[in-house]
Design a protein around this motif. Structure first.
Motif, PDB file in Angstrom:
ATOM      1  N   ILE A  40      -1.760  -1.701  -9.644  1.00 43.64           N
ATOM      2  CA  ILE A  40      -2.359  -1.830  -8.281  1.00 43.64           C
ATOM      3  C   ILE A  40      -2.031  -0.370  -7.707  1.00 43.64           C
ATOM      4  O   ILE A  40      -0.859   0.026  -7.420  1.00 43.64           O
ATOM      5  CB  ILE A  40      -1.819  -3.006  -7.415  1.00 43.64           C
ATOM      6  CG1 ILE A  40      -1.832  -4.192  -8.056  1.00 43.64           C
ATOM      7  CG2 ILE A  40      -2.362  -2.939  -6.268  1.00 43.64           C
ATOM      8  CD1 ILE A  40      -0.973  -5.381  -7.694  1.00 43.64           C
ATOM      9  N   TYR A  41      -3.410   0.238  -7.461  1.00 46.58           N
ATOM     10  CA  TYR A  41      -3.062   1.628  -6.777  1.00 46.58           C
ATOM     11  C   TYR A  41      -3.012   1.440  -5.261  1.00 46.58           C
ATOM     12  O   TYR A  41      -3.770   1.039  -4.731  1.00 46.58           O
ATOM     13  CB  TYR A  41      -4.354   2.516  -7.362  1.00 46.58           C
ATOM     14  CG  TYR A  41      -4.294   2.605  -8.608  1.00 46.58           C
ATOM     15  CD1 TYR A  41      -3.755   3.665  -9.265  1.00 46.58           C
ATOM     16  CD2 TYR A  41      -4.856   1.972  -9.686  1.00 46.58           C
ATOM     17  CE1 TYR A  41      -3.581   3.994 -10.606  1.00 46.58           C
ATOM     18  CE2 TYR A  41      -4.995   2.012 -11.051  1.00 46.58           C
ATOM     19  CZ  TYR A  41      -4.473   3.319 -11.431  1.00 46.58           C
ATOM     20  OH  TYR A  41      -4.267   3.745 -12.763  1.00 46.58           O
ATOM     21  N   THR A  42      -1.981   1.985  -4.859  1.00 48.83           N
ATOM     22  CA  THR A  42      -1.568   1.951  -3.284  1.00 48.83           C
ATOM     23  C   THR A  42      -1.898   3.148  -2.617  1.00 48.83           C
ATOM     24  O   THR A  42      -2.158   3.338  -1.438  1.00 48.83           O
ATOM     25  CB  THR A  42      -0.086   1.600  -3.018  1.00 48.83           C
ATOM     26  OG1 THR A  42       0.807   2.297  -3.653  1.00 48.83           O
ATOM     27  CG2 THR A  42       0.088   0.016  -3.696  1.00 48.83           C
ATOM     28  N   GLN A  43      -1.811   4.425  -3.369  1.00 54.97           N
ATOM     29  CA  GLN A  43      -1.866   5.703  -2.741  1.00 54.97           C
ATOM     30  C   GLN A  43      -2.677   6.652  -3.884  1.00 54.97           C
ATOM     31  O   GLN A  43      -2.380   6.577  -4.874  1.00 54.97           O
ATOM     32  CB  GLN A  43      -0.939   6.138  -2.307  1.00 54.97           C
ATOM     33  CG  GLN A  43      -1.079   7.257  -1.339  1.00 54.97           C
ATOM     34  CD  GLN A  43       0.084   7.633  -0.563  1.00 54.97           C
ATOM     35  OE1 GLN A  43       0.989   6.786  -0.310  1.00 54.97           O
ATOM     36  NE2 GLN A  43       0.028   8.723   0.180  1.00 54.97           N
TER      37      GLN A  43
END
Length: 151
Positions: A40-43
């Motif tokens: 999960i890419y958060t930034q």
């Protein structure tokens, strides 16, 4: 991500939280109850200086650098090492984001400078790598970052 369940399950000292996600499934490869590893890419940061994370874990020892000198820095929380002539030199660095494989360098070393990530020892014509194994290799089973293959 739709939900992160608050009740953890512990099996063999591994703590797991159930997560409910929403994902496109046009080819019907995803099945109900399927266990999956998801990134999960958060930034996302572009145009930053980064080094392999294992460069931050490397520490030279007299036995592994041959006849080279070691020039260390004191009081550095994070450091990377470079080879300058016949000397292995430490550079104190400030770090930023990390994806586990690469770590952002905010300051302390110039872009393009080659850092040491480990030692390779040659014995009897064969080479043995003594560094960590998390260098920029990607698992063929892991999905790509969304939009990651755009040039």
């Amino acid at each position: 991500m739709k939900q992160v369940r608050q009740e953890a399950t512990t099996t063999n000292n591994v703590v797991t939280y159930e997560v409910v996600i929403s994902a496109p499934n046009a080819d019907l490869k995803l099945k109900p109850g399927l266990t999956a590893n998801v990134t999960i890419y958060t930034q996302e940061s572009k145009g930053v200086v980064s080094v392999p994370s294992k460069a931050l874990r490397y520490t030279p020892e007299k036995e592994t650098v041959g006849g080279r000198k070691i020039k260390d820095v004191t009081g550095a929380k994070n450091k990377v090492w470079t080879l300058e002539g016949n000397t292995v030199v430490a550079h104190s660095v400030n770090i930023g984001l990390s994806d586990g494989s690469h770590t952002q360098i905010i300051s302390g070393i110039a872009q393009g400078k080659q850092v040491i990530t480990g030692v390779s020892v040659k014995t009897g014509g064969t080479s043995q790598d003594n560094s960590d194994s998390d260098g920029g290799e990607k698992s063929p089973f892991a999905p790509s970052r969304p939009g990651g293959n755009k040039k």
